[in-house]
Structure formats: C-alpha cells, structure tokens
Design a protein around this motif. Sequence first.
Motif, PDB file in Angstrom:
ATOM      1  N   ASP A 220     -19.397 -22.994 -60.161  1.00  0.00           N
ATOM      2  CA  ASP A 220     -19.469 -22.912 -61.809  1.00  0.00           C
ATOM      3  C   ASP A 220     -19.508 -21.130 -61.882  1.00  0.00           C
ATOM      4  OD1 ASP A 220     -20.589 -22.497 -64.309  1.00  0.00           O
ATOM      5  OD2 ASP A 220     -22.449 -23.811 -64.012  1.00  0.00           O
ATOM      6  N   SER A 221     -18.537 -20.825 -62.061  1.00  0.00           N
ATOM      7  CA  SER A 221     -18.429 -19.274 -62.527  1.00  0.00           C
ATOM      8  C   SER A 221     -19.148 -18.620 -63.620  1.00  0.00           C
ATOM      9  CB  SER A 221     -17.045 -18.767 -62.001  1.00  0.00           C
ATOM     10  OG  SER A 221     -16.396 -19.336 -63.011  1.00  0.00           O
ATOM     11  N   GLN A 222     -19.479 -19.391 -64.439  1.00  0.00           N
ATOM     12  CA  GLN A 222     -20.206 -19.069 -65.637  1.00  0.00           C
ATOM     13  C   GLN A 222     -21.440 -18.819 -65.203  1.00  0.00           C
ATOM     14  OE1 GLN A 222     -19.471 -21.978 -68.808  1.00  0.00           O
ATOM     15  NE2 GLN A 222     -17.466 -20.957 -69.468  1.00  0.00           N
ATOM     16  N   TRP A 224     -22.899 -18.781 -61.664  1.00  0.00           N
ATOM     17  CA  TRP A 224     -22.959 -17.936 -60.697  1.00  0.00           C
ATOM     18  C   TRP A 224     -21.739 -16.397 -60.856  1.00  0.00           C
ATOM     19  CZ3 TRP A 224     -26.708 -18.747 -57.638  1.00  0.00           C
ATOM     20  CH2 TRP A 224     -27.199 -20.287 -57.681  1.00  0.00           C
ATOM     21  N   SER A 225     -22.493 -15.447 -61.267  1.00  0.00           N
ATOM     22  CA  SER A 225     -21.682 -14.150 -61.750  1.00  0.00           C
ATOM     23  C   SER A 225     -22.313 -13.050 -61.094  1.00  0.00           C
ATOM     24  CB  SER A 225     -21.646 -14.383 -63.211  1.00  0.00           C
ATOM     25  OG  SER A 225     -22.995 -14.100 -63.859  1.00  0.00           O
ATOM     26  N   GLU A 325     -20.817 -20.111 -54.182  1.00  0.00           N
ATOM     27  CA  GLU A 325     -21.744 -19.433 -55.363  1.00  0.00           C
ATOM     28  C   GLU A 325     -21.946 -17.906 -54.795  1.00  0.00           C
ATOM     29  OE1 GLU A 325     -24.207 -23.750 -55.884  1.00  0.00           O
ATOM     30  OE2 GLU A 325     -24.903 -21.949 -54.775  1.00  0.00           O
ATOM     31  N   ALA A 328     -18.785 -16.018 -55.819  1.00  0.00           N
ATOM     32  CA  ALA A 328     -18.822 -15.909 -57.447  1.00  0.00           C
ATOM     33  C   ALA A 328     -19.744 -14.764 -57.864  1.00  0.00           C
ATOM     34  CB  ALA A 328     -19.151 -17.177 -57.984  1.00  0.00           C
ATOM     35  N   THR A 329     -20.696 -14.297 -57.034  1.00  0.00           N
ATOM     36  CA  THR A 329     -21.638 -13.609 -57.704  1.00  0.00           C
ATOM     37  C   THR A 329     -21.017 -11.951 -57.064  1.00  0.00           C
ATOM     38  OG1 THR A 329     -23.312 -13.825 -55.397  1.00  0.00           O
ATOM     39  CG2 THR A 329     -23.622 -14.692 -57.978  1.00  0.00           C
ATOM     40  N   LEU A 383     -14.589 -11.632 -55.749  1.00  0.00           N
ATOM     41  CA  LEU A 383     -14.497 -12.331 -57.028  1.00  0.00           C
ATOM     42  C   LEU A 383     -13.270 -12.872 -57.225  1.00  0.00           C
ATOM     43  CD1 LEU A 383     -16.566  -9.650 -59.062  1.00  0.00           C
ATOM     44  CD2 LEU A 383     -17.264 -11.890 -58.533  1.00  0.00           C
ATOM     45  N   ALA A 386     -13.137 -16.093 -55.463  1.00  0.00           N
ATOM     46  CA  ALA A 386     -13.951 -17.115 -55.915  1.00  0.00           C
ATOM     47  C   ALA A 386     -13.086 -18.113 -57.390  1.00  0.00           C
ATOM     48  CB  ALA A 386     -15.340 -16.703 -56.506  1.00  0.00           C
ATOM     49  N   GLU A 387     -12.353 -17.076 -58.125  1.00  0.00           N
ATOM     50  CA  GLU A 387     -11.626 -17.573 -59.194  1.00  0.00           C
ATOM     51  C   GLU A 387     -10.553 -18.656 -58.864  1.00  0.00           C
ATOM     52  OE1 GLU A 387      -9.552 -13.973 -60.654  1.00  0.00           O
ATOM     53  OE2 GLU A 387     -11.504 -13.016 -61.554  1.00  0.00           O
ATOM     54  N   THR A 390     -12.015 -23.435 -58.443  1.00  0.00           N
ATOM     55  CA  THR A 390     -12.261 -24.061 -59.661  1.00  0.00           C
ATOM     56  C   THR A 390     -12.794 -25.613 -59.679  1.00  0.00           C
ATOM     57  OG1 THR A 390     -10.098 -24.536 -60.444  1.00  0.00           O
ATOM     58  CG2 THR A 390     -11.000 -22.275 -60.762  1.00  0.00           C
TER      59      THR A 390
END
Length: 408
Positions: A220-222, A224-225, A325, A328-329, A383, A386-387, A390
């Motif tokens: 959930d990249s929204q 975990w940013s 996670e 993604a951060t 990053l 991580a993209e 999905t």
Amino acid sequence: MTVLFGHPGGNPNSHHAALAHFERGRLEAFCVPWMPRPAELAVLGMAPGLGRWRERVARRAFAPLQDAPLIEGRLGEWGRMVQRVLMPKADEGRFARQANQWLMRTMAKHARHRAVTAVHAYEDCSLAQFEVARQLGKACIYDLPIGYTEAWQQRRAQLLNEYAPWVGREANEIDSVVSLEQKQREMRLADLVLAPSAFVADSIKPFHDKTVAVARYGVDSQFWSPRPSDIPRRSGPLRFMYAGHMSIRKGVPLLLRAWSAASIADAELQLVGNWRLAERARADLPTGVVYSGPCSREELRDRFQQADVFVFPSFFEGAALVVAEALATGLPVLASDASGYAEVIGNEFGLVFPAGNLEALVVALRRLSDCRDQLPAMAVSALKAAEQLTWGSYRRSVSAAVDTLGVA
C-alpha cells in the motif's frame, strides 16, 4: 469458473486474492469470520480502552469487497475477540484453531453448491473443503503464504540446535496450529499452488510435484510513503533498522552477532517488535543496539522514515510484507535470500546475502556503512522498485494462474 474463496482472518493478500476473483466476475463467495463495516468500527471506537483492538480489527475492513458476496461467522469471531480482551494471556493458538475449523466447516458446506467449480483456500485451513471438492471433481487452489512446512521442519531443527542459548517463548510458538499430516494432505489435494515468491515455490519441490504459480504481494504505497519534505531527518548516527518478531526464525540472533562483529562507528541498530527470544539476551544487547516493543502502523512508518537502512536477516519466509513496506518508504534494504525478495532487490538499492551466513552479513553491513553518501540515491531507487510491487499486479498474477486450470 466460479470460485469459493476463504481466509480465517482477512489480511491484505487474502483481500486482494478475493478481489481478483470478484473483478473477474467469478467469486461465488468470500468466506471470512468478520469483515467489519464502517458503522461497526465506529461503535468499537467509542468503547473505552479498546483503541488497540479497533486498530487491529480495522485492518480486516476492505472497502472494495463491501459489495462482494460474503459468508461471515460474526458471533464466533466476536466471542474470540472478547476472550482476547478479557484474557490477554490466553493461548492464541486456540483462537486460530477455532477460526480455521469454522472456515473449513463453512467452506466444505458451500463447496457442495452446484455453482462452485473451484475452491481457493489457505494452508492450515483447506483440508475439509478440498476433500469435498475433490469428491465432486472441483478444482482445489492452495495458497501457501510461507515456505512449505516440511522444508521448515528440517531448517527448524538445525536452528534450534545452533541457537539453543537464544531459545525463549519461540520454542512454544514455533510449531503450527495444525498437524504435519493435515498440511501434507492439503498439499496432495491441490491442483494449483499459489506462492508469493520463488523461495516458497522452491521449498515445495523436494517434497511434492505440483503446479506452482508465483503471485508476488503488493504494498500500500499510499500509506507506506517517504518522509515528507517538510519533516527533516533527525540528526544522529547512521540508523539501521529491523522490524518484526525478535525470533530465531527471523534471524535476529544472527543479526546481533553480525552487528557486534561489524563494529561500525557512528551507527545504531534499532529493533522493533515482539521479543520472543530468551530474556537474558535482551538484557545483554550489543553496543549500539536499541530495542523497542511492537508499535502501531503509523509509528512504524515514522520509524522507517527516520531510518537509513532496513535489515531483514530471516532464515525462512514467504514474502515478508515488511520488506516491501520499507522499500515504499524509501529505505535501502539488506535482506537474506530467504526473505522472499531475493529476485526483487537490486544492487542499486540493496544487498542480498545467503541466509545464515554470518560473514556475508558482516561484510554487507560494513559495505552499506562505507557508502553512506550513496544512500540518498539508493533511496530513490528503492522507491522505484516499490512502484512495481502493486496489488493490482498481484491480482493479475492470481487471475492468470487460475485461468490455467481451464475449469469452466
């Protein structure tokens, strides 16, 4: 094809597997003890002293499936939740067995429906419905979220011997809530096995000749940013971080040994999660190691955002979501080849070492310390990696694998 799908708790991978079937118009029903609605969560939030439980229950909600056909066992799940609240030291294994048994009974009953042509269930809670499906000539899809149990039993014996002084609560918790015989029977009945990584797929091969498809979990990249640009990084030493259970399987004793041997200047190692090792080990942590207990998702994200490198030295996994996670951060990752991400991690944003290899882990820790000036660029590459992880890609992989069954 019409798929009867089930999970005993409801977690991100099960939600998206169910959604994969729902999007394709072939979900007969999603069997789950409880998928809380917004109104139920609101009521739970008003109850005093249940903040932690509300957070735990909220993870079971999944808006994209609110209109999907659901089969729930709310009363039983509510009863187990009340018992957990009133008896915090109760045997969690007992609750897991109860949820598994409910799921198998429920799915076995509904698997007899004429509309159902395939049954999709998870390790530890597939046997009853698979037996019914097999009798009726229906396909069995087996979801294996972690390496196969017979491979783990071999590794477990080695680890408990090698790390005997570290054994604590994990010695009682390391076994599954179901028997080896049940797991073997589930696997034998499967027509298709879904695995989240090549590591899991490879763990099956020495024991069973099965059709295995890899469907890699998403993140959930929204949520975990990376750290927002207006929040500066705290000053201080280079921060390595591990998150997860402090256990032998997760490789924490190996990590602590490697940290002592590496002797990295101006650096610290943060350990976040439940302590399951011997208590005396916690009282004698190496210099530079800071331990804190489990925390909320929000706090864990904050810790990721303030760290420099994520370390995950596990001996045996499936595809640990915490690695995705961390990526993604924006964290470069140092992970074992048993983490489930060996084929994902590239040199431009991380390092992979052979699970259990102390010398290799020491070298990797020192190498990342020596290239501190390159870590910001590695974070950018993390990053980008991580993209690609999905949940949409995961659902497409699940659907493509199920298509190969050729069931009408």
